[in-house]
Design a protein around this motif. Sequence first.
Motif, short mmCIF file in Angstrom:
data_model
loop_
_atom_site.label_atom_id
_atom_site.label_comp_id
_atom_site.label_asym_id
_atom_site.label_seq_id
_atom_site.Cartn_x
_atom_site.Cartn_y
_atom_site.Cartn_z
N UNK A 186 12.17 4.82 -0.02
CA UNK A 186 12.22 6.03 0.67
C UNK A 186 11.58 5.72 2.07
N UNK A 187 12.10 6.24 3.35
CA UNK A 187 11.40 5.94 4.62
C UNK A 187 10.20 6.41 4.76
N UNK A 188 10.04 7.70 4.39
CA UNK A 188 8.86 8.33 4.68
C UNK A 188 8.58 9.38 3.77
N UNK A 242 3.13 3.64 6.63
CA UNK A 242 3.92 3.01 5.63
C UNK A 242 4.31 3.46 4.23
N UNK A 243 5.32 3.00 4.04
CA UNK A 243 5.86 3.32 2.40
C UNK A 243 5.93 1.93 1.85
N UNK A 244 5.40 2.02 0.62
CA UNK A 244 5.37 0.70 -0.08
C UNK A 244 6.96 0.16 -0.50
N UNK A 300 9.96 1.29 1.54
CA UNK A 300 10.66 2.01 2.39
C UNK A 300 11.92 2.01 2.64
N UNK A 301 12.88 1.00 2.09
CA UNK A 301 14.31 0.67 2.45
C UNK A 301 14.99 -0.08 1.31
N UNK A 302 16.12 -0.18 1.46
CA UNK A 302 17.05 -0.55 0.29
C UNK A 302 16.63 -2.09 0.14
N UNK A 353 13.49 -3.54 0.58
CA UNK A 353 12.61 -3.99 -0.19
C UNK A 353 12.89 -3.76 -1.69
#
Lengths: 388, 388, 388, 388
Positions: A181-183, A189-191, A193-195, A197
């Motif tokens: 999830x982006x935010x 920061x999100x630990x 955040x995107x596909x 990661x």
Amino acid sequence: MTNRARAAEILGAQEIELPSWAFGNSGTRFKVFSQSGVPRTPEEKIDDAAQVHAFTGAAPIVSLHIPWDKVDDYEKLAVHAADRGVRIGAINANVFQDDDYMLGSVTSPDPKVRRKATDHLLECVEIANATGSRDVKLWFADGTNYPGQDSIRTRQDRLAEALDEVYAALRPDQRILLEYKLFEPSFYTTDVPDWGTSYAHCLRLGEKAVVCVDTGHHAPGTNIEFIVAFLLRENKLGAFDFNSRFYADDDLMVGAADPFQIFRIMHEIVQAGATTPDSGINFMLDQCHNIEPKIPAQIRSVMNVQEATAKALLVDADALTAAQVSGDVLGANAVLMDAYNTDVRPLLAEIRRNGGLDPDPLEAFSRSGYLDRVTEARKDGVPAGWGA
Amino acid sequence: MTNRARAAEILGAQEIELPSWAFGNSGTRFKVFSQSGVPRTPEEKIDDAAQVHAFTGAAPIVSLHIPWDKVDDYEKLAVHAADRGVRIGAINANVFQDDDYMLGSVTSPDPKVRRKATDHLLECVEIANATGSRDVKLWFADGTNYPGQDSIRTRQDRLAEALDEVYAALRPDQRILLEYKLFEPSFYTTDVPDWGTSYAHCLRLGEKAVVCVDTGHHAPGTNIEFIVAFLLRENKLGAFDFNSRFYADDDLMVGAADPFQIFRIMHEIVQAGATTPDSGINFMLDQCHNIEPKIPAQIRSVMNVQEATAKALLVDADALTAAQVSGDVLGANAVLMDAYNTDVRPLLAEIRRNGGLDPDPLEAFSRSGYLDRVTEARKDGVPAGWGA
Amino acid sequence: MTNRARAAEILGAQEIELPSWAFGNSGTRFKVFSQSGVPRTPEEKIDDAAQVHAFTGAAPIVSLHIPWDKVDDYEKLAVHAADRGVRIGAINANVFQDDDYMLGSVTSPDPKVRRKATDHLLECVEIANATGSRDVKLWFADGTNYPGQDSIRTRQDRLAEALDEVYAALRPDQRILLEYKLFEPSFYTTDVPDWGTSYAHCLRLGEKAVVCVDTGHHAPGTNIEFIVAFLLRENKLGAFDFNSRFYADDDLMVGAADPFQIFRIMHEIVQAGATTPDSGINFMLDQCHNIEPKIPAQIRSVMNVQEATAKALLVDADALTAAQVSGDVLGANAVLMDAYNTDVRPLLAEIRRNGGLDPDPLEAFSRSGYLDRVTEARKDGVPAGWGA
Amino acid sequence: MTNRARAAEILGAQEIELPSWAFGNSGTRFKVFSQSGVPRTPEEKIDDAAQVHAFTGAAPIVSLHIPWDKVDDYEKLAVHAADRGVRIGAINANVFQDDDYMLGSVTSPDPKVRRKATDHLLECVEIANATGSRDVKLWFADGTNYPGQDSIRTRQDRLAEALDEVYAALRPDQRILLEYKLFEPSFYTTDVPDWGTSYAHCLRLGEKAVVCVDTGHHAPGTNIEFIVAFLLRENKLGAFDFNSRFYADDDLMVGAADPFQIFRIMHEIVQAGATTPDSGINFMLDQCHNIEPKIPAQIRSVMNVQEATAKALLVDADALTAAQVSGDVLGANAVLMDAYNTDVRPLLAEIRRNGGLDPDPLEAFSRSGYLDRVTEARKDGVPAGWGA
């Protein structure tokens, strides 16, 4: 077999998973509006979910959220579900609602908090064993709000450590679904955040870790069907959290904000032959019905997914490939749009009729009087919600 | 007078308004984390706000939020504030937390709800009379979540009707501050989504209606300082809600996410000679300290605004204009950046010392032991929050 | 009259305006790909546009772009258009392609450049007189790339001065269409970045100045139909530049990126009774066919607008209002979606047949052999493009 | 050694790579404004780049772009560079400016086009051998504009095939830098849209394939420093294309739009000990000076990177970690901001003086008269640009 006949066959086999929490109250940080007839217990949530399946024939699975759906006896809950004609699906872990988790759960700077969070994840694996669930879904609210608040890199180390431990606890036929999830609720920061990661962690973990795509969790302008196609190609697409949004993680009914997008996503699924349950992809709804009645909203959402799938199944794949290979830009686009512009509601009505269902699920549910009955039956007690 | 001396003079006169609600608990839809020592009453919120002023000398005004700060006797509350060395500022109306408001307040399809909402706004005008406040701030959570849910245009008619009624109730020296917001808590339409909508309504209403710019309420890529400059040119800029964000309405400490942006905004303010209270612009903070201690966070925010203002005041206006007029792109940018890159903390420390304050407000507040004292004193009772 | 019959009548009267420049070569900053058969002169562009009208019956007007369509004798050009069955529409000014305009046109810091730019705008008014055009469309590439580069406010003063002069030159039945754009080709500020800025200038100018909405010129998350509804309510909506985009000003075929959005926009138009030419709204396409053949792309775009309009016309307005007024969120949304999900292609085919046209314009154009003929006829000479 | 002394040492060793094409004319799709004194040949671009190094002492490397910098004898060009005090860096492939590439290069549906494109990439490896360059940078404009235009998945297969072939041709000490970009010049899909896609391909290829992060190539709201930290942790960060942007890929001077962001990025680099050349990271500028003079703009950009690096080096790492580990949100943020708010220009001036350079590179370059000399010398001939 004609394209339409093949579409009907696949649509008949499609299974959409419902989230138990969509039947409880939800809202924004500004206000949770309470609705009438809202279930008070995990059992009542399953009862409501079973209604969605009863009228659509396409939603036989219910996801649980722990601790929101905590019960003493999960085998008994599974039996309750079976009695209602549905079964329990993914176990969704929740490590964001204790005061301890203010600075994170598995990535918290505090090792005691990390231990507590990881233990909860392991508990979810145990619950999955009890309910016979294949999937444990991990979404982390973890992140930071301010630059410098914590080390981005160290938090990845902590995340990896927790994931390793949970992965090791999986039974052979179980999987981790790792959501990104982006935010929100963290803002800087999100630990995860995107596909990318999520993918990188899953790759390291092994075959039993796969990516979960929530359609509301991307930055503006992100092409979600690209991600879907890419993960399919890499055998790392494990699940969807379907919903729709205009700006952020609005959690509106799937297809409500951009019906063309969900069609394009389903087109990638269809092209990869991954529409039906044997694909291993968990097609789940994850929505918040803040202002609309919840059972009808879930019925409508299931219908929206069905319609997008039906249109995707009607794409003339041979004509599409022929136009693509010859570099015919307008022609290839026209093949896709021809399917999108088709009114598939008659086809779906026919499939329902053939399956012994009412062709108009919303109207039939309304006529059933269920909502009035439960409103009366549930007038006392505390309605379920995110905090419950 | 040198540039630096002029800057010191203006900085000494700057007034930043604090929101009472920033001292209560806040959070996201996922969780409100409770902090220790949080005030339980409007009076205690004012006590905390007065601490921010005591250590910065730049925050002598406190905004109220109705009904969160509802009291029986507002004159008495004003006296309480005066006793603490501060005064009551804008009255912020809240028409989003009753169950009635699920589909809107002044734009609800239900005329009874509209009546109730407008009555609340009129009550806020009355409270402003009682507290001696010039400004009544209107932010509407009103909007829709789904296409077709309501008529965009009819909702504008309803909004205009309510605004007319409130405007008519204003005393000669009072104003409406009309805030706008792109999204949240409604997701498809917002009834006042952008500055243009607020501006058009204010223009129709008359001189006593002005626009409030919340720095977190815009779409990505929006140039906020352009809006500020434009509204200043039109004499329609009434107030700021300062905060900062990375993606949505994060409500982080002002200057935390993009310190250069707040500098550019203050540059427009300085260029228009509108930095001090006689400009009629209300410079307010509107933030949510979800994970950081609230009083220090407000102190830090005031300091961030001061630093941005100080840098803007150091811009060499003559050199800037000369470079602009001659078309020297790099030269003009360099004049601006030269001010931005200056470390203004020594200047502000000096101003504080000259004003009898500690040069390091955060350190001084920490030493004061206030937080420990109130944590002990307030350990019983219900801490204030958005729902309180 | 049934809903369908009324829809057919209105669709039969709909007029979409074509941009002459869409028939020339276009591209990105990385590359302009040259296509075969591209027109070399304004006359040939009109010839191509006339083809679009010949096969759709809905595109009888062609916009010009000055100086790209500069000719010695505009009356003669108008006769050429009439001979081809179309007429000349809006005159689009171009003040962004001379080296003088590097730092702006009417907002340039250099007064000589501003004079030159304003003179060009006045020349466009003269050309409009010669061609019998009602509308002069103004889009300004003006803006800045770097903070500090120029004064935001001073540029507004310069803009206002130029607009005043052009407005004063309008004949009684002429109008200024003032377009806005968030970014590109300037990146930090744009002098008319949003509808609010355009609206404020138009309001000051008077009744003959109206806003032009280009559907690709907004920040992500902007609700364009809200703007349309708002401007309609204020009688300030003058024109559309239709196109579509995924991220920036992509200038793709209208409806290609988000067909639901163009439907929602047309729904506001239909609700306001503003679909046909007597509404005074100029429905223009403004697109770049960088990789697809241009005439078929324009035909497809006209069809896309027709289909969106047809769906909007099929919305059951009474049922919609009833659901809205009663607060039936799902019901109101369902009324709208019912129209959107209808396949309107048979209706449009019938309208075409009744008008003596082929029901499939793209297929009919392809069969006509026109593209082969002009490819042969135009093989020599310089194809038209943005720089030509 | 003090923090400041250590910072000075590292700053003295920092190397920033310049793009040859930044010295030629560039622009937007609307207009390329021509500047005076622009180089006409690869040699003259190197001459200009050498000026940037001469005045900053920090930019000793020049990237080439093929075919824009095509010469008969690359060894000779390398000698020319050495004579000017600089060396040749990365070889940037260009497979987007032939008419053949309209529908893609290595992902085109046409196998002949794919062959041609891959051959060009192999040629770039050969050129890298000739110039002694370690890095071959691949950016693909490939993608599609319309849904359905081509198969997302098939294009990945084609991309993988081409990358395999190029990778196989690398010498032991050479690397592929694989760049990603969200959008432009294709608008619907981009074949390498995000870091995840680039990372996945690099992982499959092997150790000699690493990711290139262009700071302007992300969706709004993307946290770039997270990506940097993540790739550093995975040993897959190979290079930067530094620039800055407000909305899209504006290619403005690095640090111009958001100086705090470039500081946060450099903070991750510093924390990972990856600031100096031995880290293997290529710190390149990739900018378009459309309206500002090019050599001064490159000097300013180098200074901006130096200042961001200096601030990052001044972060008190021990204090930061202590605050982070103890969960002190405001304290940790304050440590970071303390460094950011420091005026590092005196430190950099001192470093320059110690290195025998003028402390003010821009002023010194201006005094040198170089621009006047080359303007005279280069007044004939065709200035270099993107198409040249």
